[in-house]
Each structure stands twice: as C-alpha cells, then as structure tokens.
Motif scaffolding. Structure first.
Motif, PDB file in Angstrom:
ATOM      1  N   ASN A   1       0.905  -1.198   0.023  1.00 52.95           N
ATOM      2  CA  ASN A   1      -0.124  -0.055  -0.006  1.00 52.95           C
ATOM      3  C   ASN A   1       0.941   1.366  -0.122  1.00 52.95           C
ATOM      4  N   GLN A   2       0.468   2.109  -0.517  1.00 49.25           N
ATOM      5  CA  GLN A   2       0.840   3.878  -0.670  1.00 49.25           C
ATOM      6  C   GLN A   2       0.264   4.334   0.296  1.00 49.25           C
ATOM      7  N   LEU A   3       1.064   5.460   0.844  1.00 49.29           N
ATOM      8  CA  LEU A   3       0.641   6.317   1.866  1.00 49.29           C
ATOM      9  C   LEU A   3       0.985   7.801   1.963  1.00 49.29           C
ATOM     10  N   ASP A   4       0.451   8.714   2.641  1.00 49.85           N
ATOM     11  CA  ASP A   4       0.854   9.953   2.578  1.00 49.85           C
ATOM     12  C   ASP A   4       2.056   9.968   3.767  1.00 49.85           C
ATOM     13  N   LYS A   5       3.264  10.415   3.078  1.00 51.58           N
ATOM     14  CA  LYS A   5       4.451  10.368   4.099  1.00 51.58           C
ATOM     15  C   LYS A   5       4.538  11.537   5.035  1.00 51.58           C
ATOM     16  N   GLU A   6       3.691  12.590   4.566  1.00 46.53           N
ATOM     17  CA  GLU A   6       4.035  13.886   5.470  1.00 46.53           C
ATOM     18  C   GLU A   6       3.573  13.686   7.104  1.00 46.53           C
ATOM     19  N   PRO A   7       2.599  12.835   7.618  1.00 43.53           N
ATOM     20  CA  PRO A   7       2.307  12.674   8.890  1.00 43.53           C
ATOM     21  C   PRO A   7       3.605  11.931   9.651  1.00 43.53           C
ATOM     22  N   PHE A   8       4.234  10.946   8.785  1.00 39.84           N
ATOM     23  CA  PHE A   8       5.492  10.089   9.547  1.00 39.84           C
ATOM     24  C   PHE A   8       6.569  11.032   9.362  1.00 39.84           C
ATOM     25  N   ALA A   9       6.728  11.988   8.478  1.00 42.14           N
ATOM     26  CA  ALA A   9       7.960  13.057   8.455  1.00 42.14           C
ATOM     27  C   ALA A   9       7.621  13.934   9.535  1.00 42.14           C
ATOM     28  N   ALA A  10       6.412  14.362   9.798  1.00 45.21           N
ATOM     29  CA  ALA A  10       6.290  15.225  10.877  1.00 45.21           C
ATOM     30  C   ALA A  10       6.679  15.135  12.317  1.00 45.21           C
ATOM     31  N   LEU A  11       6.979  13.513  12.512  1.00 50.67           N
ATOM     32  CA  LEU A  11       7.255  13.140  13.802  1.00 50.67           C
ATOM     33  C   LEU A  11       8.724  13.108  13.919  1.00 50.67           C
ATOM     34  N   MET A  12       9.509  13.514  12.717  1.00 55.69           N
ATOM     35  CA  MET A  12      10.736  13.087  12.915  1.00 55.69           C
ATOM     36  C   MET A  12      11.827  14.259  13.596  1.00 55.69           C
ATOM     37  N   ARG A  13      11.149  15.395  13.795  1.00 58.21           N
ATOM     38  CA  ARG A  13      11.986  16.589  14.057  1.00 58.21           C
ATOM     39  C   ARG A  13      12.545  16.314  15.470  1.00 58.21           C
ATOM     40  N   PRO A  14      12.079  15.584  16.471  1.00 58.07           N
ATOM     41  CA  PRO A  14      12.993  15.366  17.720  1.00 58.07           C
ATOM     42  C   PRO A  14      14.181  14.368  17.229  1.00 58.07           C
ATOM     43  N   VAL A  15      14.068  13.677  16.463  1.00 58.71           N
ATOM     44  CA  VAL A  15      14.982  12.569  16.096  1.00 58.71           C
ATOM     45  C   VAL A  15      16.028  13.401  15.268  1.00 58.71           C
ATOM     46  N   TRP A  16      15.763  14.270  14.455  1.00 54.14           N
ATOM     47  CA  TRP A  16      16.522  15.170  13.644  1.00 54.14           C
ATOM     48  C   TRP A  16      17.356  16.035  14.631  1.00 54.14           C
ATOM     49  N   ASP A  17      16.735  16.706  15.619  1.00 51.13           N
ATOM     50  CA  ASP A  17      17.235  17.406  16.789  1.00 51.13           C
ATOM     51  C   ASP A  17      18.326  16.803  17.374  1.00 51.13           C
ATOM     52  N   GLN A  18      18.125  15.456  17.591  1.00 49.53           N
ATOM     53  CA  GLN A  18      18.866  14.583  18.728  1.00 49.53           C
ATOM     54  C   GLN A  18      20.338  14.382  17.991  1.00 49.53           C
ATOM     55  N   PHE A  19      20.326  14.274  16.656  1.00 50.09           N
ATOM     56  CA  PHE A  19      21.486  13.903  15.952  1.00 50.09           C
ATOM     57  C   PHE A  19      22.177  14.953  15.191  1.00 50.09           C
ATOM     58  N   ILE A  20      21.564  15.964  14.924  1.00 55.00           N
ATOM     59  CA  ILE A  20      22.053  17.093  14.058  1.00 55.00           C
ATOM     60  C   ILE A  20      22.178  18.284  15.065  1.00 55.00           C
ATOM     61  N   THR A  21      23.383  18.486  15.649  1.00 54.72           N
ATOM     62  CA  THR A  21      23.683  19.215  16.624  1.00 54.72           C
ATOM     63  C   THR A  21      24.784  20.359  16.041  1.00 54.72           C
ATOM     64  N   THR A  22      25.801  20.150  15.163  1.00 52.01           N
ATOM     65  CA  THR A  22      26.529  21.322  14.580  1.00 52.01           C
ATOM     66  C   THR A  22      26.259  22.062  13.517  1.00 52.01           C
ATOM     67  N   PRO A  23      26.690  23.278  13.314  1.00 58.85           N
ATOM     68  CA  PRO A  23      26.625  24.329  12.277  1.00 58.85           C
ATOM     69  C   PRO A  23      26.839  23.633  10.948  1.00 58.85           C
ATOM     70  N   GLU A  24      27.756  22.751  10.917  1.00 58.44           N
ATOM     71  CA  GLU A  24      28.302  22.009   9.695  1.00 58.44           C
ATOM     72  C   GLU A  24      27.215  21.175   9.254  1.00 58.44           C
ATOM     73  N   GLN A  25      26.495  20.483  10.279  1.00 61.17           N
ATOM     74  CA  GLN A  25      25.785  19.161   9.972  1.00 61.17           C
ATOM     75  C   GLN A  25      24.360  20.123   9.394  1.00 61.17           C
ATOM     76  N   LYS A  26      24.036  21.174  10.110  1.00 60.81           N
ATOM     77  CA  LYS A  26      22.939  21.711   9.817  1.00 60.81           C
ATOM     78  C   LYS A  26      22.827  22.376   8.410  1.00 60.81           C
ATOM     79  N   SER A  27      24.082  22.573   7.872  1.00 64.66           N
ATOM     80  CA  SER A  27      24.327  23.350   6.781  1.00 64.66           C
ATOM     81  C   SER A  27      24.036  22.249   5.910  1.00 64.66           C
TER      82      SER A  27
END
Length: 304
Positions: free
Chosen positions: A267-293
């Motif tokens: 089955n296909q699905l709308d990815k947006e609701p899943f992606a929206a839950l990833m912000r805390p995960v991104w914040d946990q692993f992306i911590t430096t200005p170079e990574q953020k760039s």
C-alpha cells in the motif's frame, strides 16, 4: 605503486556494489595496461563492515564499500544523509550525493584515514509486517519492529509509535515466523532475497530512509599512489556510479515484480504525517552548524 589492490564488501558477489567496484578494477586495468587492478572480497570474507572499516583506516585493505551506518559512529558529517525522510525520492538523493554537498561529506572522512571516493545507492527502505497495512503513524503503535543496531534507527521507530527491536539481519526471518517481532524495514531487493515476504504479508511504501553507501579508500594506500594514479582512481570511482545505479534499478524492478506475483499486500501512503514526527530525531542527531548546513542544502534540492 602497482599491482592488484584489495576491496572489501559485506554484500554477496552478485550485488550491484560489488559489481561496480569490479567494474572500477577493470577500468583501472585497461587504463594502466594491467598495472593496477582490484580484487574484491565479497560476502563479508574479510569481516563485518565495522571491522573492515578499521582495517582500511590502518591500510590493511585498500578499498571498502560501507553503509553510512558504521560511518555515522566515527564521522558526524555523515549523519545528515542517514536522517529519516531527508530525501523525498531516489532522484533527490542522487542529485544531492552527486553535488558539492556529497563531496563535502566524503571529504570529512579524510581525518579518519579514509579517502571518500563516491556514493552508491542502498535503496529506499519500507516497513513490512505480519499484522496489518500501515497508512498512518497510528497504525504503527504497538508493533514490534526489527531495526539494525543503530541509535538513529531505534529513535526513528520509537518516535513513530512502534517498539524498536535491534536484532541481527540474519535472525529476522525466524523472528517474523515465530512472532518474536511483528515486522521490520528494508529495501525491496532485501525484502525478497532474505525471503521476508514469505512471512510478512503487508508492505507499506514509507521510503523513510534512502541512506546511501560509500566507497572509501585507505589514506595509507592513497598516499602510495602517484598523482596521476590518484586522478585515475577518482575517475574510475566516478564512472562506477552510473554502472551501480543501472544494476541497482534493475534489481529493484525485479524484486517489485516478484512481490506483485506474491500474496503480499502493498500500500501507498501519505508520508507527511510520518515525516512530521521526525523533528525530535533530527534535533537529537544534528547538533553542529556544519551538519545543519548539509541538511539545509539537501532540503533545498528537493523538487518543487
């Protein structure tokens, strides 16, 4: 420096990344009248990716094809490409890794005794399970899902509401069959080649990860090459990328055809609701200005 250089790959001999490095070896041999070549030890003959990476950094292996996961633990600049939902398609991922952003990430490996040569595909990963089709994150709640032994994967699955269970890939089939886990996630070819589709009849096209793989060379081996040979190795690696992608795309198409003829419900699905839950995960692993760039420039290359 001349002779046959060694290459390591955990994938089997017929796998696209192995065939791409063998293509590279033939290219080098042709251009140097047989003075340079590559012998690839496939199927994990020289050890796990983590083990061979260490040996490569010390100069014991010349070339090594590794997933970004073991690189994540040694070089923070490789983490952005491993983030869930950072790439919205295979085309987007390829556009980014072929750009100066990809070059920058590969260059960061230099300080670990590794020369980053090129970036290969590892496929779009989807969730599959024995219980139900997944359409929304709510459908994932309570599912026990296998993940590789990676903090990032564990954080991703838990953030989606499921329970991450880190177990070795080789134990997944039996764990699915016995109900130890409800599901797992992987790319199309692995879903087929490991026969997981025989026991997990629901595949949901989340494409949550398109984490690439890297081909690295030992810096110790690199420094033994002449300037001309270094250029030749870089050129050979670059030429191997379209070869790998052609083989990979064919393998994905073949796997999808196998699944279409099986009892698996896709089955296909709308990815947006899943992606929206990833912000805390991104914040946990992306911590430096170079990574953020790297993250910002990667997102800027999305279509539309």
């Amino acid at each position: 420096m001349s002779g046959i250089l060694t290459g390591a790959d955990a994938h089997p001999a017929d796998y696209p990344t192995v065939q791409a490095v063998e293509f590279m070896g033939r290219y080098l041999s042709e251009k140097t009248a047989g003075r340079l070549g590559i012998k690839v030890f496939a199927g994990g003959q020289l050890g796990s990716e983590t083990d061979t990476l260490e040996i490569t950094s010390f100069g014991g292996i010349d070339f090594n094809r590794v997933n970004f996961a073991p690189l994540n633990s040694i070089e923070p600049m490789t983490l952005p490409f491993s983030l869930p939902f950072i790439f919205d398609s295979v085309a987007h991922m390829r556009r980014v890794v072929d750009s100066e952003v990809g070059d920058e990430v590969l260059a960061a490996l230099d300080r670990h005794g590794l020369i980053g040569l090129c970036i290969y595909d590892s496929g779009a990963r989807n969730f599959y399970n024995t219980r139900r089709s997944i359409y929304t994150p709510a459908d994932m709640v309570g599912l026990k899902l296998r993940v590789p032994a990676s903090d990032l994967y564990v954080a991703m699955v838990n953030a989606l509401g499921a329970n991450a269970v880190p177990i070795p890939f080789g134990e997944v089939y039996q764990s699915l069959a016995q109900g130890v886990i409800d599901g797992a996630e992987n790319n199309w070819p692995s879903f087929v080649s490991a026969r997981h589709y025989e026991v997990a009849n629901y595949l949901s096209v989340t494409e949550h990860l398109l984490t690439p793989e890297a081909l690295v060379m030992s810096k110790a081996s690199w420094e033994k090459l002449s300037g001309d040979d270094r250029e030749l190795v870089r050129e050979a690696a670059k030429q191997s990328v379209p070869e790998m992608r052609k083989l990979w795309d064919a393998r994905v198409a073949e796997a999808k055809q196998t699944i279409a003829q099986s009892k698996v419900q896709v089955n296909q699905l709308d990815k947006e609701p899943f992606a929206a839950l990833m912000r805390p995960v991104w914040d946990q692993f992306i911590t430096t200005p170079e990574q953020k760039s790297v993250v910002e420039r990667t997102l800027a290359m999305k279509e539309g």
